[in-house]
Design an enzyme around this catalytic site. Structure first.
Site, PDB file in Angstrom:
ATOM      1  N   PHE A 262      49.322  47.091  45.322  1.00 16.18           N
ATOM      2  CA  PHE A 262      50.474  46.486  44.622  1.00 16.18           C
ATOM      3  C   PHE A 262      51.551  47.520  44.247  1.00 16.18           C
ATOM      4  O   PHE A 262      52.700  47.457  44.712  1.00 16.18           O
ATOM      5  CB  PHE A 262      49.917  45.779  43.380  1.00 16.18           C
ATOM      6  N   ILE A 263      51.193  48.495  43.427  1.00 16.18           N
ATOM      7  CA  ILE A 263      52.231  49.408  42.920  1.00 16.18           C
ATOM      8  C   ILE A 263      52.621  50.423  43.997  1.00 16.18           C
ATOM      9  O   ILE A 263      53.801  50.742  44.171  1.00 16.18           O
ATOM     10  CB  ILE A 263      51.760  50.119  41.628  1.00 16.18           C
TER      11      ILE A 263
ATOM     12  N   THR B 119      46.954  55.041  33.486  1.00 15.03           N
ATOM     13  CA  THR B 119      47.167  53.771  32.794  1.00 15.03           C
ATOM     14  C   THR B 119      47.077  53.958  31.279  1.00 15.03           C
ATOM     15  O   THR B 119      46.355  54.840  30.798  1.00 15.03           O
ATOM     16  CB  THR B 119      46.092  52.754  33.254  1.00 15.03           C
ATOM     17  N   ASP B 120      47.752  53.094  30.549  1.00 13.32           N
ATOM     18  CA  ASP B 120      47.643  53.140  29.075  1.00 13.32           C
ATOM     19  C   ASP B 120      46.242  52.757  28.613  1.00 13.32           C
ATOM     20  O   ASP B 120      45.868  53.026  27.465  1.00 13.32           O
ATOM     21  CB  ASP B 120      48.695  52.228  28.414  1.00 13.32           C
ATOM     22  N   GLU B 121      45.445  52.160  29.514  1.00 15.77           N
ATOM     23  CA  GLU B 121      44.109  51.707  29.101  1.00 15.77           C
ATOM     24  C   GLU B 121      43.189  52.870  28.746  1.00 15.77           C
ATOM     25  O   GLU B 121      42.178  52.668  28.073  1.00 15.77           O
ATOM     26  CB  GLU B 121      43.493  50.810  30.186  1.00 15.77           C
TER      27      GLU B 121
ATOM     28  N   LYS C  26      44.677  39.517  39.027  1.00 15.00           N
ATOM     29  CA  LYS C  26      45.323  39.939  37.779  1.00 15.00           C
ATOM     30  C   LYS C  26      46.034  38.742  37.162  1.00 15.00           C
ATOM     31  O   LYS C  26      46.400  37.788  37.875  1.00 15.00           O
ATOM     32  CB  LYS C  26      46.320  41.081  38.041  1.00 15.00           C
TER      33      LYS C  26
ATOM     34  N   PRO D  97      42.167  30.136  33.294  1.00 19.57           N
ATOM     35  CA  PRO D  97      41.185  30.717  32.377  1.00 19.57           C
ATOM     36  C   PRO D  97      41.840  31.696  31.407  1.00 19.57           C
ATOM     37  O   PRO D  97      42.406  32.703  31.818  1.00 19.57           O
ATOM     38  CB  PRO D  97      40.204  31.447  33.303  1.00 19.57           C
TER      39      PRO D  97
ATOM     40  N   ASN E 135      48.585  37.050  25.275  1.00 14.52           N
ATOM     41  CA  ASN E 135      48.240  36.391  26.549  1.00 14.52           C
ATOM     42  C   ASN E 135      48.605  34.912  26.546  1.00 14.52           C
ATOM     43  O   ASN E 135      49.177  34.405  27.509  1.00 14.52           O
ATOM     44  CB  ASN E 135      46.745  36.541  26.831  1.00 14.52           C
TER      45      ASN E 135
ATOM     46  N   ASP F 125      34.960  35.287  26.410  1.00 15.87           N
ATOM     47  CA  ASP F 125      35.772  36.507  26.443  1.00 15.87           C
ATOM     48  C   ASP F 125      35.196  37.545  27.400  1.00 15.87           C
ATOM     49  O   ASP F 125      33.997  37.549  27.696  1.00 15.87           O
ATOM     50  CB  ASP F 125      35.843  37.103  25.030  1.00 15.87           C
ATOM     51  N   ARG F 126      36.079  38.427  27.843  1.00 18.43           N
ATOM     52  CA  ARG F 126      35.664  39.603  28.626  1.00 18.43           C
ATOM     53  C   ARG F 126      34.944  40.565  27.674  1.00 18.43           C
ATOM     54  O   ARG F 126      35.459  40.841  26.580  1.00 18.43           O
ATOM     55  CB  ARG F 126      36.939  40.237  29.178  1.00 18.43           C
TER      56      ARG F 126
HETATM   57  P1  NAD Z   1      45.629  47.854  43.691  1.00 20.51           P
HETATM   58  O1  NAD Z   1      44.215  47.492  43.423  1.00 20.51           O
HETATM   59  O2  NAD Z   1      46.618  46.772  43.985  1.00 20.51           O
HETATM   60  O3  NAD Z   1      45.701  48.865  44.920  1.00 20.51           O
HETATM   61  C1  NAD Z   1      44.808  49.943  45.069  1.00 20.51           C
HETATM   62  C2  NAD Z   1      44.955  50.481  46.500  1.00 20.51           C
HETATM   63  O4  NAD Z   1      44.084  51.620  46.631  1.00 20.51           O
HETATM   64  C3  NAD Z   1      44.561  49.482  47.591  1.00 20.51           C
HETATM   65  O5  NAD Z   1      45.537  49.473  48.605  1.00 20.51           O
HETATM   66  C4  NAD Z   1      43.239  50.023  48.107  1.00 20.51           C
HETATM   67  O6  NAD Z   1      43.009  49.716  49.482  1.00 20.51           O
HETATM   68  C5  NAD Z   1      43.399  51.514  47.879  1.00 20.51           C
HETATM   69  N1  NAD Z   1      42.126  52.227  47.771  1.00 20.51           N
HETATM   70  C6  NAD Z   1      41.054  51.892  46.995  1.00 20.51           C
HETATM   71  N2  NAD Z   1      40.063  52.789  47.178  1.00 20.51           N
HETATM   72  C7  NAD Z   1      40.526  53.718  48.057  1.00 20.51           C
HETATM   73  C8  NAD Z   1      39.968  54.905  48.615  1.00 20.51           C
HETATM   74  N3  NAD Z   1      38.740  55.310  48.298  1.00 20.51           N
HETATM   75  N4  NAD Z   1      40.723  55.631  49.469  1.00 20.51           N
HETATM   76  C9  NAD Z   1      41.974  55.226  49.804  1.00 20.51           C
HETATM   77  N5  NAD Z   1      42.536  54.093  49.316  1.00 20.51           N
HETATM   78  C10 NAD Z   1      41.831  53.363  48.453  1.00 20.51           C
HETATM   79  O7  NAD Z   1      46.083  48.716  42.435  1.00 20.51           O
HETATM   80  P2  NAD Z   1      47.500  48.793  41.704  1.00 20.51           P
HETATM   81  O8  NAD Z   1      47.588  47.708  40.696  1.00 20.51           O
HETATM   82  O9  NAD Z   1      48.574  48.951  42.725  1.00 20.51           O
HETATM   83  O10 NAD Z   1      47.328  50.156  40.900  1.00 20.51           O
HETATM   84  C11 NAD Z   1      47.689  51.400  41.494  1.00 20.51           C
HETATM   85  C12 NAD Z   1      47.401  52.509  40.502  1.00 20.51           C
HETATM   86  O11 NAD Z   1      48.152  52.296  39.313  1.00 20.51           O
HETATM   87  C13 NAD Z   1      45.931  52.592  40.082  1.00 20.51           C
HETATM   88  O12 NAD Z   1      45.565  53.949  40.009  1.00 20.51           O
HETATM   89  C14 NAD Z   1      45.909  51.950  38.698  1.00 20.51           C
HETATM   90  O13 NAD Z   1      44.886  52.497  37.900  1.00 20.51           O
HETATM   91  C15 NAD Z   1      47.288  52.326  38.184  1.00 20.51           C
HETATM   92  N6  NAD Z   1      47.881  51.382  37.197  1.00 20.51           N
HETATM   93  C16 NAD Z   1      47.932  50.043  37.452  1.00 20.51           C
HETATM   94  C17 NAD Z   1      48.544  49.192  36.536  1.00 20.51           C
HETATM   95  C18 NAD Z   1      48.667  47.709  36.806  1.00 20.51           C
HETATM   96  O14 NAD Z   1      49.150  46.973  35.937  1.00 20.51           O
HETATM   97  N7  NAD Z   1      48.288  47.203  37.980  1.00 20.51           N
HETATM   98  C19 NAD Z   1      49.096  49.712  35.361  1.00 20.51           C
HETATM   99  C20 NAD Z   1      49.030  51.101  35.127  1.00 20.51           C
HETATM  100  C21 NAD Z   1      48.422  51.918  36.066  1.00 20.51           C
HETATM  101  P1  TYD Z   2      44.582  41.789  33.649  1.00 23.28           P
HETATM  102  O1  TYD Z   2      45.721  41.264  34.465  1.00 23.28           O
HETATM  103  O2  TYD Z   2      43.205  41.749  34.227  1.00 23.28           O
HETATM  104  O3  TYD Z   2      44.989  43.259  33.188  1.00 23.28           O
HETATM  105  P2  TYD Z   2      44.248  44.264  32.140  1.00 23.28           P
HETATM  106  O4  TYD Z   2      42.902  43.758  31.830  1.00 23.28           O
HETATM  107  O5  TYD Z   2      44.199  45.529  32.938  1.00 23.28           O
HETATM  108  O6  TYD Z   2      45.145  44.323  30.949  1.00 23.28           O
HETATM  109  O7  TYD Z   2      44.538  40.970  32.278  1.00 23.28           O
HETATM  110  C1  TYD Z   2      45.648  40.921  31.408  1.00 23.28           C
HETATM  111  C2  TYD Z   2      45.191  40.205  30.155  1.00 23.28           C
HETATM  112  O8  TYD Z   2      44.912  38.830  30.483  1.00 23.28           O
HETATM  113  C3  TYD Z   2      43.900  40.752  29.572  1.00 23.28           C
HETATM  114  O9  TYD Z   2      43.966  40.705  28.145  1.00 23.28           O
HETATM  115  C4  TYD Z   2      42.820  39.814  30.074  1.00 23.28           C
HETATM  116  C5  TYD Z   2      43.559  38.483  30.184  1.00 23.28           C
HETATM  117  N1  TYD Z   2      43.096  37.596  31.275  1.00 23.28           N
HETATM  118  C6  TYD Z   2      42.766  36.258  30.970  1.00 23.28           C
HETATM  119  O10 TYD Z   2      42.850  35.819  29.807  1.00 23.28           O
HETATM  120  N2  TYD Z   2      42.371  35.451  31.996  1.00 23.28           N
HETATM  121  C7  TYD Z   2      42.250  35.901  33.294  1.00 23.28           C
HETATM  122  O11 TYD Z   2      41.838  35.113  34.179  1.00 23.28           O
HETATM  123  C8  TYD Z   2      42.587  37.255  33.570  1.00 23.28           C
HETATM  124  C9  TYD Z   2      42.480  37.812  34.968  1.00 23.28           C
HETATM  125  C10 TYD Z   2      43.012  38.061  32.528  1.00 23.28           C
END
Ligand code: NAD
Ligand code: TYD
Length: 358
Positions: free
Chosen positions: A18-19, A138-140, A202, A218, A262, A293-294
């Protein structure tokens, strides 16, 4: 054209996700003359459709492979004369990390260590003064906030899920490579992203997908958990600024100053889709289903992004109103992409995650 001292030959990992895909699109468009090598394993989350339109670009090369493959990484760094590594590749979904943590450690911790080590050798042997390694974190990693306060770059790491623990482990390795070897590393820690090409496990794309199909929505626990949402293109722009102008060794928080409970996001997406799908007012809200809940669910994330604003002058360009509307329209206009990524393995994942919950 980009000045010669700024990184211009990039190894981007996870660029089919994605990113990473959004970053490659914007980086190549904004930096003519620069090159990107995209190393991606194409796991369930990687999709070459996300890079449609640039496959034929001579400044772009795709390599399918694992960041944990030291020989492959070393070869790519050398043969492509790489001057910056931008590391997105990861296992990225918290729920999956709860049901299967092992791959998170393998990819996010051990994979990052291989990438760091090969980057260090490349940087030292090639004596590249401008070389940079950027860790996309990530901020997590900071854990969970109460009702008030913000994460700053000084907030101690206190990860609560296997996903965030694996990202925190990687961040500490990145820090160690700077402290120990003087390697020019940068770390960014961003809040929740939304936008095109996000895999519908997500929250936001999952909601859109389920609403279109009239499936239950959900909501975990009481729905009062808070996330800060940033458009993915603003994240990509921030990463580019940090890569080009951030001082090595520094950490930058990135956030949208855009906190939502949420349940409020769920209601908003429902209402916007009532309108677009020609459904009665409130119809989609009828799909909301509160579920168990998760475990270890972080209550609130909120980012203090004062440093990146002050040091690099970065600001988000999207209002949430515009970003969420465009995102919903993108998913509606790209139903084929959605159908593609939600076929097969996604169905198995969905029934194992949600089967008993909804
Ligand atoms: P994503 O799951 O959409 O994409 C991850 C990519 O990494 C995929 O294309 C996958 O094929 C590739 N990948 C996985 N394992 C691999 C490996 N061993 N070797 C090579 N490629 C591999 O993730 P995203 O949401 O695009 O997140 C990208 C980065 O940003 C991650 O490091 C994540 O922790 C960080 N991030 C994500 C968010 C968010 O909201 N999605 C926020 C902050 C930081
Ligand atoms: P998510 O998109 O999984 O991101 P993160 O857990 O990395 O923040 O979830 C965003 C928020 O939404 C999180 O508080 C969990 C909640 N959530 C639901 O309530 N239902 C769902 O089906 C999913 C995927 C997430």
């Amino acid at each position: 054209m980009t000045a010669p001292s700024t990184p211009c030959a990039l190894l981007v990992t996870g660029g089919a996700g994605f990113i990473g895909a959004n970053f490659i699109h914007s980086f190549l468009a904004a930096n003519p003359g620069c090159r990107v090598v995209n190393l991606d394993l194409l796991t369930y989350a990687g999709n070459l459709e996300n890079l449609k339109g640039i496959e034929g670009n001579p400044s772009y090369r795709f390599v399918r492979g694992n960041i944990g493959d030291a020989a492959l990484v070393a070869n790519l760094l050398k043969e492509e004369s790489i001057d910056a590594v931008v590391h997105f590749a990861a296992e990225s979904h918290v729920d999956r990390s709860i049901s299967g943590p092992e791959i998170f450690i393998r990819t996010n911790v051990l994979g990052t260590q291989v990438l760091l080590e090969e980057s260090r050798k490349h940087w030292q042997s090639e004596a590249r003064p401008g070389f940079r390694y950027l860790q996309v974190s990530t901020d997590e990693v900071y854990g969970s906030l109460g009702a008030t306060g913000f994460f700053t770059e000084e907030t101690p790491l206190a990860a609560n899920s296997p996903y965030s623990a694996s990202k925190a482990g990687a961040d500490l390795l990145v820090r160690a490579y700077h402290e120990t070897y003087g390697m020019p590393v940068l770390t960014t820690r961003c809040s929740n992203n939304y936008g095109p090409y996000q895999f519908p496990e997500k929250l936001i794309p999952l909601l859109i997908h389920n609403i279109v199909a009239r499936k239950p929505l959900p909501v975990y626990g009481d729905g009062q958990n808070v996330r800060d949402w940033l458009h993915v293109r603003d994240h990509a722009e921030a990463i580019e600024q940090v890569l080009k102008r951030g001082e090595p060794g520094q950490v930058f928080n990135i956030g949208g100053n855009n906190e939502w409970k949420n349940i409020d996001i769920v209601n908003l997406v429902c209402d916007l889709l009532d309108e677009r799908l020609g459904r009665a007012d409130g119809e989609n809200r009828g799909l909301i289903t509160f579920v168990k809940d998760r475990p270890g669910h972080d209550r609130r994330y909120a980012i203090d992004a004062a440093k990146i604003r002050a040091v690099l002058g970065w600001e988000p360009s999207y209002t949430f109103e515009r970003g969420i509307a465009e995102t919903i329209d993108w998913y509606l206009a790209n139903q084929e992409w959605v159908a593609d990524v939600t076929s097969g393995a996604y169905r198995d994942y969905y029934s194992s995650q949600y089967g008993e919950r909804v």
